[in-house]
Design a protein around this motif. Structure first.
Motif, PDB file in Angstrom:
ATOM      1  N   ARG A 165       0.851  -1.180   0.000  1.00 39.50           N
ATOM      2  CA  ARG A 165       0.000   0.000   0.000  1.00 39.50           C
ATOM      3  C   ARG A 165       0.890   1.235   0.000  1.00 39.50           C
ATOM      4  O   ARG A 165       1.853   1.318   0.733  1.00 39.50           O
ATOM      5  CB  ARG A 165      -0.902   0.031   1.241  1.00 39.50           C
ATOM      6  N   GLY A 166       0.599   2.170  -0.821  1.00 38.54           N
ATOM      7  CA  GLY A 166       1.329   3.425  -0.887  1.00 38.54           C
ATOM      8  C   GLY A 166       0.338   4.562  -0.971  1.00 38.54           C
ATOM      9  O   GLY A 166      -0.822   4.422  -0.588  1.00 38.54           O
ATOM     10  N   PHE A 167       0.778   5.673  -1.499  1.00 40.29           N
ATOM     11  CA  PHE A 167      -0.105   6.826  -1.656  1.00 40.29           C
ATOM     12  C   PHE A 167      -1.146   6.595  -2.738  1.00 40.29           C
ATOM     13  O   PHE A 167      -2.261   7.076  -2.646  1.00 40.29           O
ATOM     14  CB  PHE A 167       0.710   8.081  -2.004  1.00 40.29           C
ATOM     15  N   VAL A 168      -0.742   5.886  -3.819  1.00 43.73           N
ATOM     16  CA  VAL A 168      -1.649   5.664  -4.941  1.00 43.73           C
ATOM     17  C   VAL A 168      -1.703   4.189  -5.305  1.00 43.73           C
ATOM     18  O   VAL A 168      -0.784   3.428  -5.007  1.00 43.73           O
ATOM     19  CB  VAL A 168      -1.245   6.506  -6.181  1.00 43.73           C
ATOM     20  N   ASP A 169      -2.801   3.804  -5.943  1.00 48.79           N
ATOM     21  CA  ASP A 169      -3.007   2.420  -6.378  1.00 48.79           C
ATOM     22  C   ASP A 169      -2.723   2.243  -7.868  1.00 48.79           C
ATOM     23  O   ASP A 169      -2.972   1.184  -8.424  1.00 48.79           O
ATOM     24  CB  ASP A 169      -4.456   2.006  -6.083  1.00 48.79           C
ATOM     25  N   GLY A 170      -2.224   3.277  -8.485  1.00 48.52           N
ATOM     26  CA  GLY A 170      -1.932   3.267  -9.901  1.00 48.52           C
ATOM     27  C   GLY A 170      -1.995   4.689 -10.425  1.00 48.52           C
ATOM     28  O   GLY A 170      -1.958   5.646  -9.642  1.00 48.52           O
ATOM     29  N   ALA A 171      -2.095   4.821 -11.742  1.00 52.08           N
ATOM     30  CA  ALA A 171      -2.121   6.157 -12.341  1.00 52.08           C
ATOM     31  C   ALA A 171      -3.075   6.192 -13.520  1.00 52.08           C
ATOM     32  O   ALA A 171      -3.353   5.171 -14.148  1.00 52.08           O
ATOM     33  CB  ALA A 171      -0.719   6.549 -12.791  1.00 52.08           C
ATOM     34  N   TRP A 172      -3.539   7.394 -13.815  1.00 56.37           N
ATOM     35  CA  TRP A 172      -4.430   7.636 -14.939  1.00 56.37           C
ATOM     36  C   TRP A 172      -3.960   8.896 -15.642  1.00 56.37           C
ATOM     37  O   TRP A 172      -3.661   9.900 -15.007  1.00 56.37           O
ATOM     38  CB  TRP A 172      -5.851   7.801 -14.429  1.00 56.37           C
ATOM     39  N   TRP A 173      -3.932   8.830 -16.954  1.00 56.72           N
ATOM     40  CA  TRP A 173      -3.466   9.943 -17.774  1.00 56.72           C
ATOM     41  C   TRP A 173      -4.561  10.323 -18.764  1.00 56.72           C
ATOM     42  O   TRP A 173      -4.620   9.803 -19.876  1.00 56.72           O
ATOM     43  CB  TRP A 173      -2.198   9.508 -18.481  1.00 56.72           C
ATOM     44  N   LEU A 202       3.266   6.681 -15.638  1.00 61.67           N
ATOM     45  CA  LEU A 202       2.294   5.585 -15.554  1.00 61.67           C
ATOM     46  C   LEU A 202       2.964   4.325 -15.005  1.00 61.67           C
ATOM     47  O   LEU A 202       2.450   3.677 -14.089  1.00 61.67           O
ATOM     48  CB  LEU A 202       1.708   5.264 -16.933  1.00 61.67           C
ATOM     49  N   ALA A 203       4.114   3.993 -15.561  1.00 62.36           N
ATOM     50  CA  ALA A 203       4.833   2.784 -15.138  1.00 62.36           C
ATOM     51  C   ALA A 203       5.313   2.911 -13.693  1.00 62.36           C
ATOM     52  O   ALA A 203       5.160   1.976 -12.897  1.00 62.36           O
ATOM     53  CB  ALA A 203       6.009   2.529 -16.074  1.00 62.36           C
ATOM     54  N   LYS A 204       5.878   4.045 -13.329  1.00 63.34           N
ATOM     55  CA  LYS A 204       6.415   4.239 -11.975  1.00 63.34           C
ATOM     56  C   LYS A 204       5.301   4.165 -10.924  1.00 63.34           C
ATOM     57  O   LYS A 204       5.468   3.541  -9.880  1.00 63.34           O
ATOM     58  CB  LYS A 204       7.126   5.590 -11.901  1.00 63.34           C
ATOM     59  N   ALA A 205       4.159   4.790 -11.198  1.00 70.87           N
ATOM     60  CA  ALA A 205       3.061   4.823 -10.228  1.00 70.87           C
ATOM     61  C   ALA A 205       2.411   3.459 -10.032  1.00 70.87           C
ATOM     62  O   ALA A 205       1.756   3.222  -9.020  1.00 70.87           O
ATOM     63  CB  ALA A 205       2.003   5.834 -10.664  1.00 70.87           C
ATOM     64  N   SER A 206       2.595   2.550 -10.983  1.00 73.75           N
ATOM     65  CA  SER A 206       1.946   1.237 -10.877  1.00 73.75           C
ATOM     66  C   SER A 206       2.935   0.123 -10.515  1.00 73.75           C
ATOM     67  O   SER A 206       2.591  -1.051 -10.601  1.00 73.75           O
ATOM     68  CB  SER A 206       1.224   0.903 -12.178  1.00 73.75           C
ATOM     69  N   GLU A 207       4.150   0.500 -10.099  1.00 75.04           N
ATOM     70  CA  GLU A 207       5.122  -0.513  -9.679  1.00 75.04           C
ATOM     71  C   GLU A 207       4.599  -1.267  -8.473  1.00 75.04           C
ATOM     72  O   GLU A 207       3.993  -0.676  -7.566  1.00 75.04           O
ATOM     73  CB  GLU A 207       6.460   0.142  -9.333  1.00 75.04           C
ATOM     74  N   LYS A 208       4.877  -2.542  -8.421  1.00 74.11           N
ATOM     75  CA  LYS A 208       4.355  -3.433  -7.378  1.00 74.11           C
ATOM     76  C   LYS A 208       4.588  -2.906  -5.963  1.00 74.11           C
ATOM     77  O   LYS A 208       3.681  -2.864  -5.163  1.00 74.11           O
ATOM     78  CB  LYS A 208       4.963  -4.825  -7.522  1.00 74.11           C
ATOM     79  N   ASP A 209       5.787  -2.505  -5.656  1.00 67.36           N
ATOM     80  CA  ASP A 209       6.085  -2.048  -4.299  1.00 67.36           C
ATOM     81  C   ASP A 209       6.335  -0.555  -4.215  1.00 67.36           C
ATOM     82  O   ASP A 209       6.972  -0.076  -3.278  1.00 67.36           O
ATOM     83  CB  ASP A 209       7.275  -2.836  -3.738  1.00 67.36           C
ATOM     84  N   VAL A 258       5.826   3.177  -3.346  1.00 63.91           N
ATOM     85  CA  VAL A 258       5.136   3.914  -2.282  1.00 63.91           C
ATOM     86  C   VAL A 258       5.372   5.424  -2.406  1.00 63.91           C
ATOM     87  O   VAL A 258       5.139   6.159  -1.461  1.00 63.91           O
ATOM     88  CB  VAL A 258       5.560   3.409  -0.877  1.00 63.91           C
ATOM     89  N   ALA A 259       5.827   5.874  -3.583  1.00 67.32           N
ATOM     90  CA  ALA A 259       6.103   7.293  -3.782  1.00 67.32           C
ATOM     91  C   ALA A 259       4.821   8.112  -3.715  1.00 67.32           C
ATOM     92  O   ALA A 259       3.747   7.651  -4.093  1.00 67.32           O
ATOM     93  CB  ALA A 259       6.798   7.503  -5.132  1.00 67.32           C
ATOM     94  N   SER A 260       4.944   9.341  -3.232  1.00 65.47           N
ATOM     95  CA  SER A 260       3.803  10.246  -3.134  1.00 65.47           C
ATOM     96  C   SER A 260       3.487  10.839  -4.505  1.00 65.47           C
ATOM     97  O   SER A 260       4.334  10.826  -5.408  1.00 65.47           O
ATOM     98  CB  SER A 260       4.136  11.384  -2.165  1.00 65.47           C
ATOM     99  N   PRO A 261       2.291  11.387  -4.669  1.00 64.32           N
ATOM    100  CA  PRO A 261       1.967  12.059  -5.938  1.00 64.32           C
ATOM    101  C   PRO A 261       2.989  13.154  -6.265  1.00 64.32           C
ATOM    102  O   PRO A 261       3.402  13.292  -7.406  1.00 64.32           O
ATOM    103  CB  PRO A 261       0.574  12.640  -5.695  1.00 64.32           C
ATOM    104  N   HIS A 262       3.409  13.891  -5.261  1.00 63.55           N
ATOM    105  CA  HIS A 262       4.412  14.941  -5.484  1.00 63.55           C
ATOM    106  C   HIS A 262       5.707  14.349  -6.044  1.00 63.55           C
ATOM    107  O   HIS A 262       6.267  14.855  -7.014  1.00 63.55           O
ATOM    108  CB  HIS A 262       4.690  15.694  -4.182  1.00 63.55           C
ATOM    109  N   ASP A 263       6.178  13.277  -5.439  1.00 62.90           N
ATOM    110  CA  ASP A 263       7.426  12.663  -5.890  1.00 62.90           C
ATOM    111  C   ASP A 263       7.280  12.042  -7.287  1.00 62.90           C
ATOM    112  O   ASP A 263       8.202  12.114  -8.090  1.00 62.90           O
ATOM    113  CB  ASP A 263       7.898  11.594  -4.903  1.00 62.90           C
ATOM    114  N   LEU A 264       6.143  11.438  -7.569  1.00 57.32           N
ATOM    115  CA  LEU A 264       5.928  10.823  -8.879  1.00 57.32           C
ATOM    116  C   LEU A 264       5.917  11.861  -9.998  1.00 57.32           C
ATOM    117  O   LEU A 264       6.316  11.576 -11.121  1.00 57.32           O
ATOM    118  CB  LEU A 264       4.627  10.021  -8.888  1.00 57.32           C
TER     119      LEU A 264
END
Length: 162
Positions: free
Chosen positions: A23-31, A120-127, A129-135
């Protein structure tokens, strides 16, 4: 557009973390391709229904999107759209009928294809936990809205050790 030219894709650009992810800040990404919620939200919700099941609510930041309807119909089901000023502009929040909540990083529509695909790829990595700001750190708009920048602009200051 001629018959030999490929048509631009209208499929939603999103990626979800695997179900067994940390579990991290996001569960994936949408563009999304625009800030038109009637088009973009419906497209995302339709795609999520196929992969994750039907959603009942979608929360979004009011200043990040054009005026949205209160509800949209997706595959015969009504989905409530809830706009908030306090929700992070870099995310959308979804809820399914069992109450499970999913948060997706919102990649700015105007981002370059190379950078957008990388996020997209970074935000959906299995482990991941980066924040939206960092992504979105390389995105100038996101840097301006960093928690540190907001703190500084609101009169706070970061402690500097000498």
């Amino acid at each position: 557009m001629g018959p030999d030219q490929p048509r631009p894709s209208t499929a939603p650009r999103f990626m979800l973390k695997p179900a067994t992810s940390a579990r991290g800040f996001v569960d994936g990404a949408w563009w999304p391709r625009s800030t038109n919620p009637a088009v973009e939200f419906t497209s995302l919700l339709t795609a999520l229904t196929a992969t994750s099941g039907p959603m009942t609510k979608l929360g979004y930041n009011l200043t990040a999107w054009e005026t949205a309807p209160r509800k949209v119909r997706v595959n015969g089901r009504q989905v409530r759209l809830e706009g908030f000023h306090g929700l992070d502009q870099r995310t959308v929040s979804l809820r399914d009928s069992s109450g499970h909540r999913m948060v997706l990083l919102l990649i700015p529509a105007e981002m370059s294809e190379l950078r957008g695909n990388a996020v997209l790829a970074k935000a959906s990595e299995k482990d991941g936990v980066a924040s939206p700001h960092d992504l979105l750190a390389d995105d100038p708009k996101a840097t301006e809205e960093s928690p540190e920048a907001r703190w500084e602009n609101d009169g706070g200051h970061l402690l500097t050790v000498r």
